[in-house]
Design an enzyme around this catalytic site. Sequence first.
Site, mmCIF file in Angstrom:
data_model
loop_
_atom_site.group_PDB
_atom_site.id
_atom_site.type_symbol
_atom_site.label_atom_id
_atom_site.label_comp_id
_atom_site.label_asym_id
_atom_site.label_seq_id
_atom_site.Cartn_x
_atom_site.Cartn_y
_atom_site.Cartn_z
ATOM 1 N N ASP A 44 -29.350 -32.586 33.763
ATOM 2 C CA ASP A 44 -30.416 -31.965 32.543
ATOM 3 C C ASP A 44 -31.562 -32.840 32.676
ATOM 4 O OD1 ASP A 44 -29.422 -34.124 31.402
ATOM 5 O OD2 ASP A 44 -28.524 -32.556 29.547
ATOM 6 N N SER A 45 -31.413 -33.916 33.404
ATOM 7 C CA SER A 45 -33.003 -35.243 33.062
ATOM 8 C C SER A 45 -34.344 -34.080 34.092
ATOM 9 C CB SER A 45 -33.190 -36.342 33.745
ATOM 10 O OG SER A 45 -32.189 -35.839 34.962
ATOM 11 N N ASP A 83 -24.857 -31.310 35.567
ATOM 12 C CA ASP A 83 -24.925 -31.460 33.802
ATOM 13 C C ASP A 83 -24.989 -30.226 33.437
ATOM 14 O OD1 ASP A 83 -24.596 -33.732 33.034
ATOM 15 O OD2 ASP A 83 -26.930 -34.453 32.782
ATOM 16 N N LYS A 113 -20.513 -32.628 34.017
ATOM 17 C CA LYS A 113 -20.966 -34.291 33.316
ATOM 18 C C LYS A 113 -20.996 -33.017 32.042
ATOM 19 C CE LYS A 113 -24.392 -37.101 33.066
ATOM 20 N NZ LYS A 113 -24.754 -36.982 32.180
ATOM 21 N N GLU A 115 -21.681 -34.538 27.957
ATOM 22 C CA GLU A 115 -22.063 -35.905 27.075
ATOM 23 C C GLU A 115 -21.523 -35.751 25.263
ATOM 24 O OE1 GLU A 115 -26.156 -35.688 26.105
ATOM 25 O OE2 GLU A 115 -26.842 -35.528 27.611
ATOM 26 N N GLU A 182 -24.416 -45.033 29.151
ATOM 27 C CA GLU A 182 -25.724 -44.890 29.646
ATOM 28 C C GLU A 182 -26.356 -45.567 28.232
ATOM 29 O OE1 GLU A 182 -28.604 -41.259 30.191
ATOM 30 O OE2 GLU A 182 -29.814 -42.682 29.756
HETATM 31 O O1 KIV Z 1 -29.122 -36.223 33.295
HETATM 32 C C1 KIV Z 1 -28.953 -37.202 34.227
HETATM 33 O O2 KIV Z 1 -30.393 -37.950 34.480
HETATM 34 C C2 KIV Z 1 -27.870 -38.282 33.138
HETATM 35 C C3 KIV Z 1 -28.348 -39.539 34.338
HETATM 36 C C4 KIV Z 1 -29.347 -40.439 33.316
HETATM 37 C C5 KIV Z 1 -27.210 -40.329 33.749
HETATM 38 O O3 KIV Z 1 -27.328 -37.637 32.786
#
Ligand code: KIV
Length: 275
Positions: A44-45, A83, A113, A115, A182
Amino acid sequence: MKNTTATFAAMKARGEKISMLTAYDYTMARLVDAAGINAILVGDSLGNTMLGYESTIPVTVEDMIHHGAAVVRGAKNALVVVDMPFMSYQASIEEAVRNAGRIMKQTLCAAVKLEGGSELAPTIAAIVAAGIPVMGHVGMMPQHVNQYGGFKVQGKSTQAAQKIIDDALAVEKAGAFAVVFECVPADVAREATERLCIPTIGIGAGSGCDGQVLVNQDMLGMFDDFKPRFVRRFAQAGKLMQEAFKAFDREVKGGGFPNDSESFAREPQEVKRLY
Ligand code: KIV
């Protein structure tokens, strides 16, 4: 050979390091995949790197599906993890399972994924029970930026370090196949890696993890608004791209682009008929 969650487990068992990079589109996914990287994270980056937000908070499930599906089309061998964005899994377990299912059905990714630690264990267990592999994410969780008051290293005190390890153990017990650490002190991630059966993937977590992940634009040197300490620039792609853009600008304005070999011609007898 296609990487699967079983590949991750086998690599940890053999003591082989796992490589993972983010990608958000088809072209980049093809390049990363062709380089032999084991897994691609559609993080989600993308809220920062692709959409220009200051955090990942505004990213939607639709954003993740749009980018995730493009990455899956470009990845032949890499395991693709997508994510789950902020508020797509926190409100209820039912909503989390539905959104995880939607992401998997509409992108054809191999895993999602999310968090969170022990508080999310029942959610992870329910998603896994639905047949969707889950990668956990503990330590600094960017979706919690407003609680932290900025992007800060987590787990510096003994108590906080213990909580991160307990969280990772809870994520493993809930059925996650791997977990991202992280921005945590290296000794904390190393200790967790030794205690966990599932692979740990570090970003800003030292060399003791089973694998490493970096954000594509960071490691390529395409993004220089700021550079976190844990980022290594493996290329100066941003500079290279700028040089190419400037060369294009020069050639267009000087009349050097396009030349004849870059243009289409008609047969001479056809050209005459125009006049
Ligand atoms: O969103 C992302 O790119 C991430 C990484 C920094 C692990 O969660």
